[in-house]
Scaffold this motif. Structure first.
Motif, mmCIF file in Angstrom:
data_model
loop_
_atom_site.group_PDB
_atom_site.id
_atom_site.type_symbol
_atom_site.label_atom_id
_atom_site.label_comp_id
_atom_site.label_asym_id
_atom_site.label_seq_id
_atom_site.Cartn_x
_atom_site.Cartn_y
_atom_site.Cartn_z
ATOM 1 N N SER A 72 -1.032 -6.369 0.055
ATOM 2 C CA SER A 72 -1.216 -5.129 -0.699
ATOM 3 C C SER A 72 -1.338 -3.941 0.224
ATOM 4 N N ALA A 73 -1.843 -4.157 1.450
ATOM 5 C CA ALA A 73 -1.889 -3.067 2.425
ATOM 6 C C ALA A 73 -0.469 -2.620 2.745
ATOM 7 N N ALA A 74 0.447 -3.576 2.918
ATOM 8 C CA ALA A 74 1.846 -3.250 3.203
ATOM 9 C C ALA A 74 2.459 -2.494 2.029
ATOM 10 N N ASP A 75 2.114 -2.954 0.790
ATOM 11 C CA ASP A 75 2.623 -2.280 -0.415
ATOM 12 C C ASP A 75 2.118 -0.851 -0.470
ATOM 13 N N GLU A 76 0.833 -0.716 -0.145
ATOM 14 C CA GLU A 76 0.203 0.606 -0.184
ATOM 15 C C GLU A 76 0.899 1.555 0.798
ATOM 16 N N ARG A 77 1.199 1.011 2.000
ATOM 17 C CA ARG A 77 1.875 1.840 3.002
ATOM 18 C C ARG A 77 3.271 2.226 2.532
ATOM 19 N N ARG A 78 3.991 1.243 1.992
ATOM 20 C CA ARG A 78 5.357 1.531 1.521
ATOM 21 C C ARG A 78 5.342 2.608 0.449
ATOM 22 N N ALA A 79 4.371 2.495 -0.444
ATOM 23 C CA ALA A 79 4.264 3.480 -1.526
ATOM 24 C C ALA A 79 3.976 4.871 -0.943
ATOM 25 N N TYR A 80 3.143 4.870 0.081
ATOM 26 C CA TYR A 80 2.823 6.128 0.761
ATOM 27 C C TYR A 80 4.078 6.722 1.431
ATOM 28 N N TYR A 81 4.871 5.847 2.126
ATOM 29 C CA TYR A 81 6.107 6.327 2.778
ATOM 30 C C TYR A 81 7.066 6.904 1.738
ATOM 31 N N LEU A 87 -12.625 -0.037 0.071
ATOM 32 C CA LEU A 87 -11.686 -0.833 -0.717
ATOM 33 C C LEU A 87 -10.583 -1.403 0.154
ATOM 34 N N ARG A 88 -10.054 -0.544 1.108
ATOM 35 C CA ARG A 88 -8.924 -0.955 1.940
ATOM 36 C C ARG A 88 -9.279 -2.154 2.829
ATOM 37 N N THR A 89 -10.531 -2.190 3.286
ATOM 38 C CA THR A 89 -10.907 -3.288 4.180
ATOM 39 C C THR A 89 -10.882 -4.635 3.466
#
Ligand code: GTQ
Length: 357
Positions: A14-23, A6-8
């Protein structure tokens, strides 16, 4: 589909959003992603936040004298104007590792006895007739003298005048305060007595350790030199003779480092000190080093080009050369400079780098 697949296909946004949410999710656990700060934590070369700067003594002296109307040395404990690096205000630091200040003691005043883990050097800038007592030995201050207060040694300062001279005395304090703060290793205490009992004659340390000879039996075990006043008259004479006898180094002029006679190393475990003569008309080549350094101008006028900025200096001025900043020294007159840095600590860590272009 797996999460990886899915990530690829996800868009960069959205990858940046996903990372921010993870942080956001790891922050409450006091975790932070190294990959966001690796470049800053492990820079390709030193990225000091410190700026080059010069403090003109002519501008500072009247303000120092004004401070003596506001507060006594006794009340202040140490009446000092701290030289703060303009790029890191509020930290009482001239470089990341070093503290510098100009201390004033008026005739008749006493700065009461105390001791602390921080090591101090005093480089006498203006006036004669003050003294400092260190561990029971007193020494009279003359302009250009380099005086040490070792870690944890009792010290009080006073100004009783000498040979009919009674004048304000100002010196440059150099301390390892930021290093000790970094290690959270600071202790301090006040003495019961305001002024220490003097236990030995003046000049005793210099007689025992200051003539390229040392006593066969002595009990000096401290990491700091047993000499605590390196008189200007002697160091200056060495430079005068060198100037007559050899060509100056193309980068440094005639530059000598002060030594602990018992080890050949620096007189203080955390701070290296130097005295340097630039012949009149000297135009030094560019050099740099990872030890940011503080300079006190003893004699002569000249110019320091530091990281592309020009600083014209005169006697009694102080300037700072940040870590890895290219430095070029130019002498209009015969110039004498005193300087200090955290070099011994960088050497102990094996990280000192220098470059001579
Ligand atoms: O003379 O003991 O500039 O303790 C700063 C802290 C001087 C001193 C300073 C100190 C001193």
């Amino acid at each position: 589909m797996t999460t990886a697949a899915l990530r690829t296909v996800a868009s960069p946004a959205s990858a940046a959003d996903e990372r921010r949410a993870y942080y956001d999710r790891i922050r409450p656990l006091h975790l932070t992603p190294l990959w966001e700060s690796l470049h800053a934590l492990v820079p390709r070369e030193p990225q000091t936040p410190c700026a080059p700067a010069l403090w003109r003594y002519d501008a500072i002296r009247p303000l120092l004298m004004e401070s003596a109307e506001l507060i006594t040395a006794d009340e202040a404990v140490r009446r000092v104007l701290v030289l703060e690096n303009p790029a890191i205000p509020g930290r009482s630091s001239i470089t990341q590792s070093l503290y510098a200040g100009l201390q004033l003691i008026m005739p008749g005043e006493v700065a009461p006895s105390h001791r602390h883990v921080q090591s101090a050097l005093r480089f006498i800038v203006d006036g004669t007739g003050a003294y400092t007592t260190v561990g029971g030995e007193r020494t009279t201050m003359h302009p250009g003298d380099f005086i040490i207060t070792p870690s944890w040694a009792w010290h009080d300062h006073g100004n009783e005048g000498i040979e009919g001279v009674s004048e304000p005395v100002v010196w440059l304090d150099g301390l390892d305060i930021p290093m000790v703060r970094f290690f959270d290793a600071g202790f301090a205490e006040n003495d019961d007595a305001k002024v220490q009992h003097v236990a030995r004659p003046e000049g005793h340390s210099l007689a025992r350790f200051g003539h390229n000879m040392v006593p066969l039996r002595h009990d000096h075990t401290s990491a700091t030199s047993p000499i605590f006043n390196y008189p200007y008259a002697r160091s200056r004479e060495a430079l005068a003779q060198l100037q007559r006898q050899e060509a100056p180094d193309a980068w440094l002029g005639h530059k000598l480092r002060y030594i602990n006679p018992l080890t050949g190393g620096s007189p203080m475990p955390t701070i290296a000190t130097h005295l340097q003569l630039l012949p009149r008309g000297f135009v030094g080549k560019t050099h740099r080093a990872t030890d940011g350094a503080v300079y006190s101008v003893v004699e002569g006028r000249g110019t320091a080009h530091i990281a592309g900025q020009r600083f014209d200096f005169a006697p009694r001025d102080t300037f700072v050369v940040p870590s890895w900043a290219p430095l070029e020294l130019v002498a209009s007159d015969e110039v004498v400079l005193f300087s200090f840095s955290d070099r011994p600590v960088q050497q102990a860590m094996g990280v000192l780098r220098e470059s001579f272009d």
